[in-house]
Design a protein around this motif. Sequence first.
Motif, PDB file in Angstrom:
ATOM      1  N   ASP A  14      -5.047   6.137  -7.510  1.00 26.31           N
ATOM      2  CA  ASP A  14      -4.398   5.006  -6.830  1.00 26.31           C
ATOM      3  C   ASP A  14      -4.085   5.381  -5.384  1.00 26.31           C
ATOM      4  O   ASP A  14      -4.254   4.579  -4.459  1.00 26.31           O
ATOM      5  N   GLN A  15      -3.604   6.587  -5.215  1.00 28.95           N
ATOM      6  CA  GLN A  15      -3.236   7.021  -3.868  1.00 28.95           C
ATOM      7  C   GLN A  15      -4.465   7.188  -2.980  1.00 28.95           C
ATOM      8  O   GLN A  15      -4.434   6.819  -1.803  1.00 28.95           O
ATOM      9  N   ALA A  55      -5.543   3.730  -2.003  1.00 26.11           N
ATOM     10  CA  ALA A  55      -4.613   3.175  -1.006  1.00 26.11           C
ATOM     11  C   ALA A  55      -4.862   3.819   0.347  1.00 26.11           C
ATOM     12  O   ALA A  55      -4.843   3.151   1.393  1.00 26.11           O
ATOM     13  N   LEU A  79       0.822  -1.209   0.000  1.00 28.25           N
ATOM     14  CA  LEU A  79       0.000   0.000   0.000  1.00 28.25           C
ATOM     15  C   LEU A  79       0.854   1.256   0.000  1.00 28.25           C
ATOM     16  O   LEU A  79       0.455   2.309  -0.488  1.00 28.25           O
ATOM     17  N   VAL A 135       2.436   2.678  -3.583  1.00 21.25           N
ATOM     18  CA  VAL A 135       1.502   2.990  -4.662  1.00 21.25           C
ATOM     19  C   VAL A 135       2.152   3.912  -5.673  1.00 21.25           C
ATOM     20  O   VAL A 135       3.088   4.636  -5.353  1.00 21.25           O
TER      21      VAL A 135
END
Lengths: 428, 541
Positions: free
Chosen positions: A252-253, A256, A242, A245
């Motif tokens: 995506d962040q 995560a 995680l 990322v």
Amino acid sequence: MPVITRRDLMRLLPASMLAGLGLSRLARADVGANDRKFLFVFAQGGWDPTWVYAPEFDNQYVDMPTDDSQKVSQNGLTWVSSTTRPSVDAFMSTYASRTAIVNGLEVRSIAHERCRRLLFTGGTDAEANDFPTRLAMGAPSHLPLGNVVLSGPSYSDSTASGVVRVGESGQLGTLIDGSCATGGTQTLRVPSSTLGAPEDAYLLARAQKAAGAASAGAQSRISQAYLTALQDEPAVTSMASLLTVNGQDPLDQMLAAVTLLSNGASRCATVADLGLNRVTWDSHSQVSIQSTHFELLFANLVTLMQTLESTPGTVGATLADEITVVVWSEMGRYPQLNASLGKDHWTTTSMMLVGGGIRGGQVIGGYDSNMGGVPVIPETGASDPDGTSGGVVLQPVHLGATLLTLAGLDPVEAFGTDVAPILGLLAQ
Amino acid sequence: MRGVVVGMVALLASGCAPADTATPSTLTPLSGPRLARRLSIDLRGVLPTTSELDEVEAHPEDINALREQWLADPRFEERITQMYQERWRTAIDSFHATVQDYGLSHDEDYSFNRSVGEEPLRLVAHVVATDRSYADIVTADWTMANPMLASLWPLDYPAGATGWQVSRYTDQRPAVGVLATNGLWWRYNSPLFNENRQRAAAIFDLLVCRDVLSRPVILSTGLSISDSSTTDAIQNEPTCLACHSSIEPVAATLFGFTPFDDQSNFELQTYHPERENMGSTILNVTPAWMGHPVSGLEELGAAIADDPRFVDCAVQTATEGLLRRQTDDSDVELLRQAREPFVNNGLHLKDVIRLVTQAPAYTVGSFATGASQATIDRETTSRMLVASQLRSIDTDLAGLDWNYQGWDQLDNDTHGFRVLGGSVDGVTLTAPQRTPGLTWTMTFQRAGEESAGLIVDRDLADGATADLLVGATSATTPADAAFTTAVSAAWWRLLAERPSTSDVSGLASLWQSVVDAGGTPRDAWTAVVAVLLRDPDFVSY
């Protein structure tokens, strides 16, 4: 005034998203202050509120977008709608009940670095701690990752031990799993977990001894924080993926961050959005690019909210009841175009709060004829244009006080002064 | 806070005493060896040698002779560079112009950016290390350059030289020290619309510790969008005038650095003397420093050098770098004392460093009974190493070279661990971290593991010349007397403390645990050194 219909909504939204709508709203269980978590989404570079938040079409001195933008009101929200920004409409329509827009936020600077510090801490003092870290450090129980900064700024001094920076390319994960050892001119030697275990045990004992023997003050603070960090190491080892990322993709962040927040590792997370191709939101020329920036941002926010509303919470019905999403930028843009069809810096801006604990379906504050902030009565959130009813022009510190209040923390203790939280923003 | 303290130094000189001054009697100093360790890290960026520790243990007063040696050490200049980076924050990871713009390879990215960012820092460090007058930082007709900069910019870098050298620009820029460096103005750049105001603000912040950007700016109360003339408002509106009456006249001197095309390397890297007069026209002001008219940039440098606030700011910057905290009103007496020899002896910053490093606020290791809570909260009885210090210490101890595609991993944020290891990045982290966190701990772990391996390889190969594991060989085990000798020597060298019997037996147990877990004796020795390099008494100072 156009109103987006459900038919419009059906056209704008993917079917998979609609499937989840409504269901997640069936039960919004009470979430206590201690259970609150926060995700800060930071549009870095200074956005222009006139593309979404500030429909100042009636102000002849404000250069509004020249596309098909128009003012739209629905379910308590008012925003600037355009066919070029369908995700903005989709978001506002779908999540209006969870969303509050704040207009006329006075940042008090036009220098990027200072604005960021002002926005995140409420002041310019180099020793100030930012709101996310204050919130993380104020959690009722210690969380190994505290405030995770997946990207974007973070300001901390006395709370520095509570900040976990992932790094521009997600390099924290490589520290955790040891892959930082590869790719260089020299391969680092990382002991196996079997051989590393005695080292860890020895160090922990040494740190415990040092913390116990430390004299008061700095020695004690360093020893205690070191011991805590060593104790946290095993807990984060499993989260390396995680924390690695893609450093370039804000979605995506964000996702995560949601995982980190939902699994109890962290109470706050920060993600920076730099707009199309990461060119930043700073638009001194061709400000029309902000239309694309906003469309991309809100497309990501739609996905984020889909995820939050479709994931069961720990105590709330869904994560959307537990996680408060703060969407902001460090400054606004000068109301008029410059010679390069861009807009320069402006101290007043807008922001958005979404999700847990927020009284949605409302726009708080506003802009006066000179694009300054309209005073707001903190207790109710009502505008007080003349400032005769105790209204204040909202500043970041008011936002900080509001978030601290939402998290059950005392703003006076944090800021050392009596800063009124905007209670009108809060659901309870 | 900085501007306030500078003002208070002047107040104290007129007889006003500050409140809440920490009385020296409540501050208990470090032991001689631990103090030598702190001083060596601050002045040289490395740990004291074993013989230096032995000397100061036997003769604590020898710390004064060591201080003089270390102030003359070649590594002192590097330390001043690092200290000023923490305050000036010019060594950032990317500038507007990139390696691609110059046709350089990606592998040169780090070298390019650090060379640019360190230029003004190196100039200051060279002035300080070579006992020049501190005024030279704003009046010198030279800069510092390395082969990278010399290959890109109009510089007369000495032929055949290597490393950082005194050099001169060849494009007719004025003799104003750091104010004539590309490195400073690439870091504090000024978009065309900004008309060098941001650069003027940087001058106030860095050179006279006056942070004009910290003042609140509310444009909607000072600028009417219905009648918008920014220049008029700046010159007439009281809310704007408060700052801009100071900023505009300084910004007006900087137009020789204004590029007409910010995509052109030539425009960015070259000084343009023909543009010097544009400033007063565009900004409609007379160039001046704090109300005193100047003819241009060269006179601006001289005016700054003559300003008492410049001297105060130098003292404050050095003091804060050494105390590892911001100064406040309780430090006014110390700042005044440090200012005296500085002013009286030709503005040699080493005089400030000498005085501050002997002050109780610097030497403090713990508190005596009666220390107030304010004192306990403020004084840095212990300081945390950060990535920049770890880098120089581990390089010295072990030859560590943690490098990724040309990037020094303890000195960058793009791929590496500078900020994660507690150092400033110049943009988001503007002061060194003061308490450990998870990323800091893990950075120190990986660096420690690697350095331990390097040390063990070196020392066990030849115990006679070992630096840390003195007398040990690959056959040495905890049952041997040589084990105690070796780990005691390492403990002393790394922690500046003599280990107790239980300390030694703790390391012996660790050594045996690693072997019992299937490790080789080399693995066990590596573990022993690795934990010392992460010990609470190693990572703090």
